[in-house]
Motif scaffolding. Sequence first.
Motif, PDB file in Angstrom:
ATOM      1  N   GLY A   1       0.795  -1.230   0.000  1.00  0.00           N
ATOM      2  CA  GLY A   1       0.000   0.000   0.000  1.00  0.00           C
ATOM      3  C   GLY A   1       0.817   1.264   0.000  1.00  0.00           C
ATOM      4  N   ALA A   2       2.128   1.164  -0.150  1.00  0.00           N
ATOM      5  CA  ALA A   2       2.983   2.343  -0.171  1.00  0.00           C
ATOM      6  C   ALA A   2       2.788   3.132  -1.469  1.00  0.00           C
ATOM      7  CB  ALA A   2       4.453   1.926  -0.041  1.00  0.00           C
ATOM      8  N   HIS A   3       3.147   4.397  -1.419  1.00  0.00           N
ATOM      9  CA  HIS A   3       3.201   5.203  -2.639  1.00  0.00           C
ATOM     10  C   HIS A   3       4.587   4.993  -3.245  1.00  0.00           C
ATOM     11  CE1 HIS A   3       3.920   8.721  -5.195  1.00  0.00           C
ATOM     12  NE2 HIS A   3       2.603   8.783  -5.319  1.00  0.00           N
ATOM     13  N   VAL A   4       4.642   4.624  -4.524  1.00  0.00           N
ATOM     14  CA  VAL A   4       5.905   4.214  -5.144  1.00  0.00           C
ATOM     15  C   VAL A   4       6.216   5.090  -6.348  1.00  0.00           C
ATOM     16  CG1 VAL A   4       7.189   2.305  -6.188  1.00  0.00           C
ATOM     17  CG2 VAL A   4       5.451   1.826  -4.438  1.00  0.00           C
TER      18      VAL A   4
ATOM     19  N   ASN B   1       4.441   1.322 -16.221  1.00  0.00           N
ATOM     20  CA  ASN B   1       3.199   2.099 -16.176  1.00  0.00           C
ATOM     21  C   ASN B   1       1.995   1.244 -16.557  1.00  0.00           C
ATOM     22  OD1 ASN B   1       2.786   5.021 -15.592  1.00  0.00           O
ATOM     23  ND2 ASN B   1       1.542   4.887 -17.438  1.00  0.00           N
ATOM     24  N   ASP B   2       2.202   0.309 -17.485  1.00  0.00           N
ATOM     25  CA  ASP B   2       1.108  -0.545 -17.955  1.00  0.00           C
ATOM     26  C   ASP B   2       0.720  -1.612 -16.942  1.00  0.00           C
ATOM     27  OD1 ASP B   2       0.848   0.779 -20.339  1.00  0.00           O
ATOM     28  OD2 ASP B   2       2.079  -0.632 -21.496  1.00  0.00           O
TER      29      ASP B   2
ATOM     30  N   SER C   1      -2.273   2.338  -9.882  1.00  0.00           N
ATOM     31  CA  SER C   1      -2.142   3.792 -10.034  1.00  0.00           C
ATOM     32  C   SER C   1      -1.262   4.442  -8.969  1.00  0.00           C
ATOM     33  CB  SER C   1      -3.533   4.452 -10.018  1.00  0.00           C
ATOM     34  OG  SER C   1      -4.205   4.154  -8.795  1.00  0.00           O
ATOM     35  N   HIS C   2      -1.056   3.769  -7.823  1.00  0.00           N
ATOM     36  CA  HIS C   2      -0.196   4.399  -6.811  1.00  0.00           C
ATOM     37  C   HIS C   2       1.279   4.103  -7.030  1.00  0.00           C
ATOM     38  CE1 HIS C   2      -1.288   0.450  -5.194  1.00  0.00           C
ATOM     39  NE2 HIS C   2      -0.279   0.503  -4.348  1.00  0.00           N
ATOM     40  N   VAL C   3       1.616   3.478  -8.182  1.00  0.00           N
ATOM     41  CA  VAL C   3       3.000   3.370  -8.631  1.00  0.00           C
ATOM     42  C   VAL C   3       3.159   4.313  -9.822  1.00  0.00           C
ATOM     43  CG1 VAL C   3       4.779   1.869  -9.598  1.00  0.00           C
ATOM     44  CG2 VAL C   3       3.178   0.975  -7.891  1.00  0.00           C
ATOM     45  N   VAL C   4       4.005   5.326  -9.671  1.00  0.00           N
ATOM     46  CA  VAL C   4       4.186   6.305 -10.737  1.00  0.00           C
ATOM     47  C   VAL C   4       5.609   6.201 -11.277  1.00  0.00           C
ATOM     48  CG1 VAL C   4       2.456   7.861  -9.801  1.00  0.00           C
ATOM     49  CG2 VAL C   4       4.846   8.147  -9.135  1.00  0.00           C
ATOM     50  N   THR C   5       5.766   6.532 -12.538  1.00  0.00           N
ATOM     51  CA  THR C   5       7.075   6.470 -13.190  1.00  0.00           C
ATOM     52  C   THR C   5       7.579   7.874 -13.469  1.00  0.00           C
ATOM     53  OG1 THR C   5       6.066   6.312 -15.379  1.00  0.00           O
ATOM     54  CG2 THR C   5       6.576   4.241 -14.253  1.00  0.00           C
ATOM     55  N   GLU C   6       8.898   8.001 -13.477  1.00  0.00           N
ATOM     56  CA  GLU C   6       9.499   9.299 -13.784  1.00  0.00           C
ATOM     57  C   GLU C   6      10.876   9.069 -14.391  1.00  0.00           C
ATOM     58  OE1 GLU C   6      10.320  13.607 -11.611  1.00  0.00           O
ATOM     59  OE2 GLU C   6       8.887  12.177 -10.781  1.00  0.00           O
TER      60      GLU C   6
END
Length: 367
Positions: free
Chosen positions: A191-194, A208-209, A213-218
């Motif tokens: 449940g962490a924000h990643v 991303n695919d 949704s709480h895993v974001v890429t940058e």
Amino acid sequence: MKIGVPKEIKNNENRVGMTPAGVFELVNQGHTVYVQSTAGEGSGFFDEVYQEAGAIILETIQDVYQSSDMIVKVKEPIQEEYDLIQPNQIVFTYFHFASSEALTLAMLKSNAVCIAYETVEDEDGTLPLLTPMSEVAGRMAIQQGAKYLEKPIKGRGILLGGVPGVTPGKVLILGAGVVGVQAAKMAAGLGAHVTIMDVNMKRLRYVNDIMPSHVVTEYSSVYNIKKHIQTHDLIIGGVLLKGGKAPKLITRAMLKDMRPGTVLVDVAVDQGGCMETTKATTHEDPTFIIDDIVHYCVANMPGAVPYTSTLALTNVTLPYVLKLANKGWEKACAEDASLAYGLNIVNGKIVYKEITEAFEWGVEYYA
């Protein structure tokens, strides 16, 4: 061929290079397998089971090395093993030469044939013998990082998943390879924000695919890394350069921008680490603190879960062991391009260029 399986003697390394099932396959194909007494106990495989599979049990590590044409193990030889390795002997294991000049020089001196699990490479660029341990290490990175975020062991006192009414912890992952993706799965599951960063847009699109949704890429850049380390609780280093030293993505100066109790887990420690302050630790003494930042840099993370790790590793190494035993290293490598990539040092010459690049030796040892 005579194949030897010594007991691992690196600190808290409980994996073993071959299971009884592997012994059975080799013996069934006409080979002799020597297993050092108690070599498999840490992984749950006892001498009697090896004997039933056809192995010959030898009491000492010296006996195993002296009796064998090929050594199959898990971790790189440590100093006590250097003089046991014989000229022309095949040593098939993880080496990570780029992170140790002493090991590299010792293996050059030995005149052995050193075939590294971590550089065996398939046509698509994947590393089939590194992948399962990267999967284990990536998942363990979150497991260990979550533990060391606890206040009694100098972490920030953060529960990664949070609870109702309290925001979850934040995890920053450097590298979207096997380690990074597995770490992201585990952190997301808690449940962490990643946030996961990489310079390879194809990998970021893949992440991303497949991730929630709480895993974001940058995109990974110095600017973006410096921005995120100020707000993330757990930072995972999962960067890999095949056969070479990992780049230093987090410098000593950056530690002052992190909040006290932030935890760094450098999974790239085998390749020198992707953090400037990394130094290899053991399961016996896994962490150290610099500028109030907790560092976890265990060089054999999968060794803490040896049953799982040994099975995962030997599932992929056994087919290559059989090829080497049945054909000899020269024919096996000539016929299998993937295995040929595993050749790192052959009879006193480096045959994998990233190693010489790591030490800036030029062409002196290069074949």
